[in-house]
Write an enzyme that holds these catalytic residues in place. Structure first.
Site, PDB file in Angstrom:
ATOM      1  N   ARG A 117      -8.355  -1.040   8.661  1.00  0.00           N
ATOM      2  CA  ARG A 117      -9.102   0.218   8.566  1.00  0.00           C
ATOM      3  C   ARG A 117      -9.155   0.918   9.917  1.00  0.00           C
ATOM      4  NH1 ARG A 117     -14.458  -0.971   4.855  1.00  0.00           N
ATOM      5  NH2 ARG A 117     -14.004   0.561   3.269  1.00  0.00           N
ATOM      6  N   CYS A 118      -7.999   0.989  10.585  1.00  0.00           N
ATOM      7  CA  CYS A 118      -8.044   1.448  11.977  1.00  0.00           C
ATOM      8  C   CYS A 118      -7.578   2.881  12.128  1.00  0.00           C
ATOM      9  CB  CYS A 118      -7.214   0.545  12.870  1.00  0.00           C
ATOM     10  SG  CYS A 118      -5.461   0.915  12.818  1.00  0.00           S
TER      11      CYS A 118
ATOM     12  N   GLU B 213     -12.408   4.814   6.433  1.00  0.00           N
ATOM     13  CA  GLU B 213     -12.454   3.992   7.641  1.00  0.00           C
ATOM     14  C   GLU B 213     -13.590   4.340   8.588  1.00  0.00           C
ATOM     15  OE1 GLU B 213      -7.662   3.263   7.857  1.00  0.00           O
ATOM     16  OE2 GLU B 213      -8.507   5.178   8.382  1.00  0.00           O
TER      17      GLU B 213
ATOM     18  N   GLN C 195       0.826  -1.203   0.000  1.00  0.00           N
ATOM     19  CA  GLN C 195       0.000   0.000   0.000  1.00  0.00           C
ATOM     20  C   GLN C 195       0.867   1.263   0.000  1.00  0.00           C
ATOM     21  OE1 GLN C 195      -2.783  -2.237   3.244  1.00  0.00           O
ATOM     22  NE2 GLN C 195      -3.086  -0.032   3.141  1.00  0.00           N
TER      23      GLN C 195
END
Lengths: 794, 291
Positions: free
Chosen positions: A368-369, A738, A221
Site C-alpha cells: 500500500r505504498c 493507501e 493485481q
C-alpha cells in the site's frame, strides 16, 4: 418522481459488499481452488544462502522418486533462453539461478510431480553444492570500495549501485538554507516490511498444444500487464495468452510483479503438456516476493523562527535487494518520493536518491505504498515533528503556518507536482477538536508531574494517487490508463467489465454503484467482472490507489456514453426531438410535459426491439480514461499514547482520523479501507519488520517472527470526514486505499516521540519495540537501524 | 501443509498407546493438542515415523482438586478449560494469571497443558508455572507409573526425561503450605508471539510469613530457568520492599538472555527484574489490604 439514489445503491449508499456473499460462505474461487484434469503440482527449491556460487546441482535423487515428472534447473531454462527475465524497471532477474544465488530464498530448481507431497519430497532430494560468498545486507556494505560485486552477471556494472537520481531545484534550495534562521537535520531508516497477503502467490498454467493457447490462472493485481510480459518474455503470441486472476486473497502491491514461480509453471506446462499448479507457501512469499520500504533518509529543513519552511533537502538511499524489479512508473527511479511536502507551501526543495543492490530479496514498491509515497509522507511528518520540537513550536501550529491555503489551488508543489483542491486546516482542526487537543495537553502536563508519560502525535499529508496521466506515467512504455466496458441487456440489467482487478477493495460493489449513479439502474442489477484478459478490456491493474481515480472514472465515462445513446432512443420513443429531452436519475422526460417519460429500462428494451431508423441496435459501449492529473486526497491522523517508563511498552489511547478523499461512493467501504490502513500503520510503527543477520539470513520468514497485529492489539479508530471533490474526476473521487497506511505510521511514532520529548531523544527508528523505547528512555540517545539480531551469535 | 510421510495411529487405551510407542522405538511422537507438533511437521522440522494420537484415550481430560488441595491436570486438558476453570481461579493464582496469556485464543482451544510442558520449549508458559509451583509430571510406561518433579523433567530445549515408550498422563500441583499466592507476567510483541521475557511467581503465605516460594523465568535462556536463589531469599520472612528488591535482583541475575529481534539481553534481564518485583509487590499490597 425521481428515484432515491441511495435506495438503488447509488453514490453514498452504504451497500453491503456483494462479493462478501461468497467469501463469508467459503465459496470464493482462488487460484488454489482451480483444479484442471491431469493437473501436476510444482514445488520450488530455494537457496538457503544469501550469496553463493553454485558449483553443481545434482538432481538424480529427485528423478528417482516415483511420481516426479519434471526437474527444472537454471540450466534447463538457459537452454530456452529463460533463465533470466526482464523486470518492470529495465533490469534483469534470475528465474532459476545459473551462476550464483544472490539472496536467501532465491529460486534454484523446481520439481513437477503428480501431487504436492511428492514434489516437496523431491525438492528435498536435490543436492546443491554452494561456494559461500560474503553477504551484503545494507547499503553501507554495498557501497564500500572493496565490496563483492553482486551483479557480476551484468555488463557495465562495476559496483553495487543501481542509480543516482535527482529532482527539484538544487540552487534555489541551497539559497533557502543560507537564508534560514534554523536548519533541522534528521536521519532515519524506514525498515523493510512485507505486505503479507493471507493468500500467497500461485499459478495454474495450462498450455494446450492442440490450440496453441496458454491459459494461466494466477494471483495478479494486473493481469493485462502480465499478458504483455508473458508475450514478450516467453515469445508467445499475445492473442493466444489468456491470464485469469480469479478471487485474490489480498494483494497490497505484493501481486503486481512477475515472479519466477509463474514463469517456471508456464514453461513446465509447455514441457509436460499438462496443467501445472504452483502454490507458494507462506515462507516463500515472505522471503522472496515484493516487500515494502527499506529506505534510509538524510533530511534537512530550512526554517524561519516562526516555523515557516523555506526549503527541503532530502537524500534517500534505497535497498532494492538483488534485482531492481520495482513495479513503478518508468520515469521515477525512486517512485514518487518527491511527492513529499505537497501539502505545505514551500518555495524550494531538492531530492537526491541512490539505489543499491544487496543480497536480499528484490522489491521495495509494495504494501500500500503508492510508489514510495509511504516513505515520502513518513519522512515529511517526522521531519516536521522534529523541527517543531527544536524551535519550541506547537505541533499543530507548525503545520497550519505551512499548509497550502484553500484558495491557493491549483498549487505547484516544491518538487513540481500540481495539486488541485483541499481544505487542509479544516481537516486538521476537525481532528484536533475530536481528540480535544488542548485538553490532552493539560492532561499530559498533569500526568508528567506523576511520572507518567503521555504523548500526542500528528500526521498530515496529501498524496498523489491515480497514476497516471499518459504524459508522465508508463510502465515499460505502456501508458497508465484504464478502460471499462458496459453492456445493458434488454431487461435493463447490465454487465460491467474493467481492466482493474479487485483484491478486497470491493470493486464488484462500488463499480455497480457508479453505474447506478450515472444511469439509475439499481446496483443490484449490475454484475461486475474483472480479471480475465480474454473478456475484460485493457487496464493497468489495481495498485497505488488508482482504481477509483482511473478505472472508476472509466466506468462513469462509459455509463455516460450509454446514457447519450439512450437519450436518442428516448426521443424516438417519446416522439420529440432530442433537445426537448431532460434527464433525471433513471428516466428521460419531455421538458414541457414532465409526466411524459421513459425509464432507462424502457430505453434498454427499445435498443433491442425498436431503434430509430439508421441507429445501430444494442446498448453497449466502452471507454478509455486517461486522467488529466493525479488526484490528491488529504488526511490528518492524530494518535495519543501512554508509555510505561519501566518497560518501554506503549499503549495507544486514541486514534482520530480525518480523511478527505473527495466524494465517497460507498462510505462503508471507504471506512473499511481506512481502518485497514490504520491497522497496518500501527503494525509498522509497533512490531512489523523484516531484517537480516550478518550472513543475510532473513529474520521474518514466518508468522512467529513477522507479526501481523490481531484484533487484540489493534486500537479502536475514530473516523471523520471532510469532502472536497476532485475538480477533474467525473464523480469527484480522489482515491483512498493507501491513505492511512501512508499517513498513519508517522502519527504513532510522533506520539511516542512526544511522550519522550523531555529526554532529548529525537528519533527511534521503527519498529518502536519496547526495548528500543526503553533504551532511548534510559540513555537519552536516538535508536537507529534494525533491531539487534543475536549479535552474540555473529 | 505437506509433511513428510508418517504412520498414523489412534489407540483407544493407554496400554495400546504404550505398545505403539514401544513399536515405534523412538520414531513415534505423541499427538495431543498438536499446536507445536503440527507446525513442526508443516515446516518439516520434525519427521516422526509414527504419530500416536492420544485424543481418544479415556480419562485424561480431567482438572480436579483433591481433598488435601492437590491439583491434577490430565494430559488432554486444554488450555481453554484451565482458563475458564473456577477451580483454578479460586485456588491457583499463578496458573490463573498465566492461562489467558498462553499463545492465542485459537491455540488455547486445542493445545494441552501437559503437552506444552512435555514440548519443553524454553518459551513455554506452563513449564515455568510448574517449576515455580514445585509441580510434578506423572508418566506411564510399560513398567508402570512414576512421578517426576517438573524441575527435573525438562532437560534442555525441547528435551524431557521421558523414555520413548512413556506417556505423560497428568500434571500434579502439590497443596500450598498455607495460602497460595502468585502471578504471571509476560511481555510479548503481540498475542501469540513467543515471550520477550516472562516470569512465573508462586508464593505460599502463612499469615505474613512466606513458607514456600518458587520463581521461574521464560524466554531468557536455553531452557526454562528455575530462579531458586531468588525464591529462597523470600522464604522464612514476610514480604517487604527490601525482600522484593533482593528477589527481583537475584531473578535478574539468574536470567541468561540473548539479544535477538525481540529485544536486547540487558533489556530482557531488566524485564525479569521489573516483572518479578511487580508480581511480588502486587501480592504484598493485596496481603496488606486483606490484613
Amino acid at each position: 418522481m425521481a428515484i432515491d439514489e441511495v435506495k438503488i445503491g447509488g453514490m453514498g449508499a452504504r451497500q453491503k459488499r456483494v462479493e462478501d456473499n461468497r467469501f463469508i460462505r467459503g465459496k470464493g474461487n482462488y487460484v488454489d481452488d482451480i483444479v484442471l484434469p491431469g493437473m501436476l503440482h510444482m514445488e520450488i527449491l530455494r537457496s538457503p544462502l544469501a550469496h553463493a556460487r553454485i558449483r553443481s546441482i545434482d538432481v538424480s535423487k529427485a528423478w528417482d522418486i516415483p511420481g516426479v515428472r519434471l526437474v527444472l534447473t537454471g540450466e534447463t531454462l538457459a537452454a530456452r533462453n529463460l533463465a533470466w527475465m526482464p523486470t518492470l524497471s529495465y533490469d534483469t532477474q534470475a528465474v532459476l539461478a545459473t551462476d550464483k544465488v544472490r539472496f536467501q530464498g532465491q529460486e534454484v530448481a523446481a520439481v513437477v510431480a503428480d501431487d504436492p507431497y511428492i514434489a516437496k519430497d523431491a525438492v528435498e532430494a536435490i543436492i546443491v553444492d554452494y561456494e559461500p560468498l560474503p553477504a551484503i545486507v545494507n547499503p553501507d556494505q554495498a557501497m564500500a570500495p572493496d565490496a563483492p560485486l553482486i551483479r557480476d552477471d551484468k555488463a557495465n556494472q562495476p559496483d553495487n549501485k543501481i542509480f543516482d537520481w535527482e529532482v527539484g531545484d538544487r540552487e534555489g534550495t541551497d539559497r533557502a538554507f543560507t537564508e534560514a534562521d534554523h536548519v533541522s537535520t534528521i536521519e532515519m531508516h524506514y525498515p523493510r516490511s512485507h505486505p503479507s497477503p493471507i493468500e500467497a502467490c500461485g499459478s495454474v498454467a495450462d498450455f494446450d498444444r492442440s490450440t496453441g493457447k496458454l491459459t494461466v490462472y494466477m494471483t495478479s493485481q494486473a493481469p493485462h500487464i502480465i499478458r504483455a510480459a508473458v508475450a514478450m518474455v516467453a515469445e508467445l503470441p499475445e492473442h493466444q495468452i489468456r491470464i485469469i486472476s480469479p478471487d485474490i486473497g489480498g494483494g497490497f502491491g505484493n501481486k503486481v510483479p512477475v515472479y519466477p514461480g509463474y514463469v517456471i509453471s508456464i514453461l513446465a506446462s509447455i514441457l509436460a503438456e499438462r496443467p501445472v499448479k504452483w502454490i507458494e507457501d507462506k515462507t516463500g512469499n515472505l522471503i522472496s516476493t515484493g516487500f515494502g520500504r527499506d529506505v534510509y533518509l538524510k533530511g534537512e529543513l530550512a526554517l524561519r523562527k516562526d516555523g515557516r519552511i523555506l526549503g527541503v533537502r532530502m537524500h534517500t538511499t534505497s535497498d532494492h535487494g538483488a534485482f531492481f524489479s520495482d513495479a513503478q512508473p518508468s520515469k521515477f527511479k525512486i517512485g514518487l518520493m518527491h511527492s513529499a511536502f505537497a501539502c505545505y507551501d514551500i518555495p524550494s526543495a531538492h531530492l537526491t536518491a541512490t539505489g543499491v543492490y544487496t543480497n536480499k530479496a528484490p522489491g521495495g514498491v509494495a504494501y500500500r505504498c503508492s510508489f514510495r509515497v509511504t516513505e515520502a509522507m513518513f519522512f515529511q511528518e517526522r521531519m516536521v515533528h522534529a523541527a517543531a520540537d527544536e524551535l519550541g513550536l506547537d505541533q499543530a501550529e507548525i503545520r497550519r503556518v505551512n499548509f497550502v491555503r484553500d484558495d491557493d489551488f491549483p498549487h505547484r508543489t516544491p518538487f513540481g507536482f500540481l495539486t488541485d483542491s483541499g481544505q487542509y486546516t479544516k481537516c486538521l482542526d476537525l481532528g484536533l477538536a475530536a481528540i480535544d487537543y488542548e485538553g490532552f495537553r493539560r492532561e499530559q502536563a498533569a500526568a508528567r508531574e506523576q511520572g507518567r508519560l503521555l504523548g500526542i502525535g500528528i500526521s498530515t499529508m496529501t498524496e498523489p494517487l491515480g497514476a497516471g496521466n499518459s504524459r508522465e506515467y508508463d510502465i515499460l512504455g505502456i501508458k497508465m490508463f484504464d478502460a471499462a466496458e458496459l453492456r445493458v441487456h434488454m431487461t435493463g440489467r447490465a454487465i460491467l467489465r474493467t481492466g482493474a482487478k479487485t483484491q478486497g477493495q470491493g470493486h464488484e460493489t462500488t463499480w455497480a454503484q457508479i453505474v447506478a449513479h450515472e444511469l439509475g439502474i439499481p446496483a443490484d442489477d449490475v454484475v461486475v467482472e474483472e480479471g480475465d484478459t480474454d473478456t475484460a478490456p485493457f487496464g493497468m491493474g489495481t495498485y497505488a490507489s488508482r482504481s477509483t481515480p482511473v478505472a472508476g472514472a472509466a466506468v462513469s465515462m462509459v455509463a455516460r456514453k450509454i446514457r447519450a445513446k439512450a437519450r436518442k432512443i428516448a426521443a424516438h420513443l417519446l416522439e420529440v426531438s432530442e433537445e426537448d429531452i431532460e434527464w433525471e436519475l433513471g428516466r428521460f422526460y419531455v421538458r414541457s410535459a414532465p409526466d411524459r417519460g421513459v425509464t432507462i429500462q424502457e430505453c434498454a428494451m427499445a435498443a433491442y426491439s425498436n431503434v430509430p431508423d439508421g441507429m445501430e441496435p444494442g446498448l453497449e459501449n466502452h471507454a478509455y480514461y486517461d486522467p488529466p492529473n493525479l488526484t490528491w486526497p488529504f488526511a490528518a491522523y492524530i494518535v495519543t499514547v501512554e508509555v510505561d517508563p519501566d518497560t518501554g511498552v506503549w499503549d495507544v489511547l486514541r486514534v482520530v482520523a480525518v480523511d478527505d478523499c473527495g466524494v465517497r461512493i460507498n462510505p462503508m467501504i471507504v471506512e473499511g479501507q481506512i481502518m485497514g490502513g490504520l491497522t497496518e500503520a500501527y503494525a509498522m510503527a509497533n512490531m512489523q519488520f523484516i531484517t537480516f543477520d550478518a550472513d543475510g539470513n532473513c529474520v521474518g520468514s514466518n508468522y512467529m517472527d513477522y507479526l501481523l497485529p490481531t484484533a487484540w492489539e489493534t486500537p479502536g479508530f475514530e473516523l471523520h470526514e471532510v469532502v472536497t471533490p476532485c475538480p477533474h474526476h467525473p464523480i469527484g473521487a480522489k482515491g483512498v486505499g493507501e491513505c492511512a497506511t501512508v499517513g498513519g505510521p508517522a502519527a504513532f511514532v510522533n506520539a511516542v516521540m512526544d511522550a519522550l520529548k523531555d529526554t532529548g531523544v529525537r528519533n527511534i527508528d521503527m519498529p518502536l519495540l519496547p526495548d528500543r523505547v526503553h533504551q532511548a528512555l534510559t540513555t537519552g540517545q536516538d535508536v537507529s537501524g534494525a533491531p539487534p539480531v543475536d549479535p552474540e551469535a555473529s | 501443509m505437506y509433511p513428510p510421510r508418517f504412520r498414523y495411529e489412534a489407540p483407544r487405551s493407554l496400554r495400546e498407546a504404550i505398545t505403539l510407542l514401544q513399536e515405534g522405538g523412538g520414531e513415534a511422537k505423541i499427538l495431543a493438542g498438536g499446536q507445536s507438533l503440527i507446525p513442526m511437521l508443516k515446516l518439516r522440522f520434525a519427521s516422526p515415523g509414527m504419530l500416536v494420537d492420544i485424543n481418544n484415550l479415556p480419562g485424561l481430560d480431567h482438572l480436579t482438586r483433591d481433598g488435601d488441595g492437590t491439583i491434577r491436570i490430565g494430559a488432554l486438558c486444554r488450555h481453554e478449560h484451565i482458563e475458564r476453570s473456577e477451580l483454578i481461579t479460586e485456588h491457583q493464582p499463578t496458573i490463573a494469571a498465566a492461562a489467558p496469556l498462553v499463545a492465542d485464543p485459537i491455540v488455547r482451544t486445542r493445545g494441552t497443558f501437559v503437552g506444552s510442558v512435555c514440548h519443553a520449549d524454553p518459551q513455554g508458559d506452563w513449564a515455568a508455572c510448574m517449576i515455580a509451583l514445585d509441580g510434578a509430571i506423572v508418566a506411564e510406561g510399560p513398567g508402570g507409573r512414576r512421578s517426576i518433579a517438573a524441575r527435573d523433567f525438562v532437560t534442555g530445549p525441547f528435551q524431557n526425561v521421558l523414555a520413548s515408550d512413556e506417556i505423560a498422563v497428568e500434571a500434579v500441583i502439590p497443596p500450598p503450605q498455607g495460602e497460595a499466592r502468585g502471578g504471571y507476567l509476560k511481555l510479548e510483541r503481540r498475542i501469540g508471539d513467543f515471550a520477550t521475557a516472562a516470569v512465573a511467581v508462586a508464593v505460599d503465605l502463612r499469615g505474613d510469613q512466606v513458607t514456600r516460594a518458587g520463581i521461574a523465568l521464560v524466554g531468557v535462556g536455553g531452557t526454562t530457568i528455575d530462579a531458586r536463589d531468588a525464591a529462597d531469599a523470600l522464604v522464612g520472612s514476610p514480604l517487604s520492599s527490601d525482600a522484593i528488591e533482593r528477589a527481583a535482583e537475584l531473578a535478574a541475575e539468574a536470567a541468561q538472555p540473548r539479544s535477538d529481534h525481540r529485544g536486547s539481553a540487558s533489556y530482557k534481564r531488566h524485564i525479569v527484574r521489573t516483572f518479578t518485583s511487580r508480581i511480588l509487590t502486587q501480592i504484598d499490597r493485596s496481603t496488606q489490604k486483606a490484613a
